[in-house]
Design an enzyme around this catalytic site. Structure first.
Site, PDB file in Angstrom:
ATOM      1  N   HIS A   1       8.223   2.808   4.227  1.00  0.00           N
ATOM      2  CA  HIS A   1       7.507   1.587   4.637  1.00  0.00           C
ATOM      3  C   HIS A   1       6.189   1.521   3.876  1.00  0.00           C
ATOM      4  CE1 HIS A   1       6.160  -1.118   8.249  1.00  0.00           C
ATOM      5  NE2 HIS A   1       5.635  -1.529   7.108  1.00  0.00           N
TER       6      HIS A   1
ATOM      7  N   GLU B   1       5.918  -4.826  15.749  1.00  0.00           N
ATOM      8  CA  GLU B   1       4.597  -4.326  15.319  1.00  0.00           C
ATOM      9  C   GLU B   1       3.565  -4.945  16.272  1.00  0.00           C
ATOM     10  OE1 GLU B   1       3.304  -5.769  11.476  1.00  0.00           O
ATOM     11  OE2 GLU B   1       1.670  -4.295  11.331  1.00  0.00           O
TER      12      GLU B   1
ATOM     13  N   ASP C   1       0.117   0.013   4.136  1.00  0.00           N
ATOM     14  CA  ASP C   1      -0.798  -0.532   3.121  1.00  0.00           C
ATOM     15  C   ASP C   1      -1.949   0.462   2.961  1.00  0.00           C
ATOM     16  OD1 ASP C   1       0.332  -3.415   2.831  1.00  0.00           O
ATOM     17  OD2 ASP C   1       0.152  -3.103   4.989  1.00  0.00           O
TER      18      ASP C   1
END
Ligand code: ADE
Ligand code: ZN
Length: 353
Positions: free
Chosen positions: A33, A216, A295
């Site tokens: 991910h 999420e 990220d």
């Protein structure tokens, strides 16, 4: 302090032979991910802006870094999409990808499944071939250069209409883009998986593997939709499954992989602090969870940083860490041969740096 394995029955996950911890040894993991655009470090943003003659709306690194205080997913997405403005040429996409792989190798990543957001570049006037070729040119030699096997995932923006995603998938297939899977990302709440049923049908017909962000910020019911309507094999994040015990039981029984991103969840306020993260409870419930960075340039760390911080807060045992690493390898879309190779490394067949 909480130990993942303490007082719980051994979860129903694949057996892992645990080798004694070698100080300094990094576990070989698969990162499942990861948004490549989320690896753009502030320094690289400024370097690419200069190379492309782009004037950024920040006076310098400090002012940019001050923006990395997020209140929710959308507040992050606003900055994430804005910073993509510096990605103009194939070389820019290649440099970003190279920098990620170099750092990931140092984190112990041995297989990486990398999402990119083609629609976010098309909407800025960047041709599909610029972003695809730029990233793919570096992935092509990643195994030789970094010892990291890779798979490219085309992620679609769920806050755009399904028609846009269908069109872009059609173009990717027509140009024979080297993608192995599709994903679904961006603003979750109000954009349920059911909106993308035709997209996933089309990707399945094309022989692509299927994953989607769900649970999420969105509810557990989005995870159920992703499984039942989209037919995904894997769920990205999935932490909200813990609100629904029946769903947890289903995910455990079917061994559905959940690619969890602890530091991301803290930075986007899906949880208050790392100590409140459901990862220990998820492991104890027998869920097939892995640790990922999402990220990393925005959320304070790569996979190794996620592991290190989890270890400080939860006293992860060697067994827990090896299980998380094994789950990541088993849950990847790598070939059976590659998985066997990595599992052998994990189980001590080879000393890992
Ligand atoms: N795009 C990049 N990072 C994301 C995240 N954490 N959730 C949804 N979309 C994203
Ligand atoms: Zn993500």
């Amino acid at each position: 302090m909480e130990n993942f394995a303490a007082g719980t029955a051994a979860p129903e996950t694949e057996p892992v032979a645990i080798e004694p911890e070698v100080p300094g040894r990094l576990l070989p993991v698969a990162e499942l991910h990861l948004h490549i655009e989320g690896t753009l470090q502030p320094e690289l943003i400024f370097a690419l802006a200069e190379r492309n003659g782009i004037v950024l709306p920040y006076s310098g690194l400090d002012e940019l870094r001050e923006k990395y205080e997020f209140t929710d997913l959308q507040s992050f997405l606003d900055l994430y999409y804005a910073n993509m403005a510096v990605l103009q040429t194939e070389e820019d996409f290649a440099d970003m990808t190279y920098a990620y792989l170099e750092r990931a190798a140092a984190a112990g990543v041995r297989h990486a499944e990398i999402m990119m957001d083609p629609q976010a570049h098309l909407s800025r006037g960047i041709p599909l071939k610029t972003c695809v070729n730029g990233v793919a040119s570096v992935l092509a030699t990643s195994e030789e250069d970094f010892g990291i096997s890779t798979l490219l995932i085309a992620a679609f923006l769920r806050d755009l209409p399904e028609e846009s995603a269908l069109e872009v998938l059609g173009e990717l297939l027509a140009m024979n883009a080297p993608i192995g899977a599709i994903g679904l990302d961006s603003a979750e709440v109000g954009n349920p998986p059911s909106k993308f049923e035709r997209l996933y049908d089309k990707a399945r017909e094309a022989g692509l593997r299927l994953t989607a962000h769900a649970g999420e910020e969105g509810p557990a019911s989005y995870i159920i939709e992703a499984l039942d309507i989209l037919g995904v094999e894997r769920i990205d994040h999935g932490i909200r499954c813990m609100d629904d015990p029946d769903l947890v039981e289903r995910l455990v029984d079917a061994r559905i992989p959940l690619t969890v991103c602890p530091l991301s969840n803290v930075r986007l306020r899906a949880v208050d602090t790392l100590a409140d993260h459901p990862l220990p409870a998820m492991l104890a419930a027998g869920l097939n969870v892995s640790v990922n960075s999402d990220d990393p340039a925005y959320f304070g760390g790569y996979v190794d940083d996620n592991f290190a911080q989890l270890e400080t807060v939860f006293e992860l045992s060697d067994f827990d860490k090896a299980r998380l690493a094994a789950n990541s390898i088993h849950s990847s879309f790598a070939s059976e041969e590659r998985k066997a190779e990595l599992l052998e490394e994990l189980n001590g067949g080879e000393v890992m740096h």
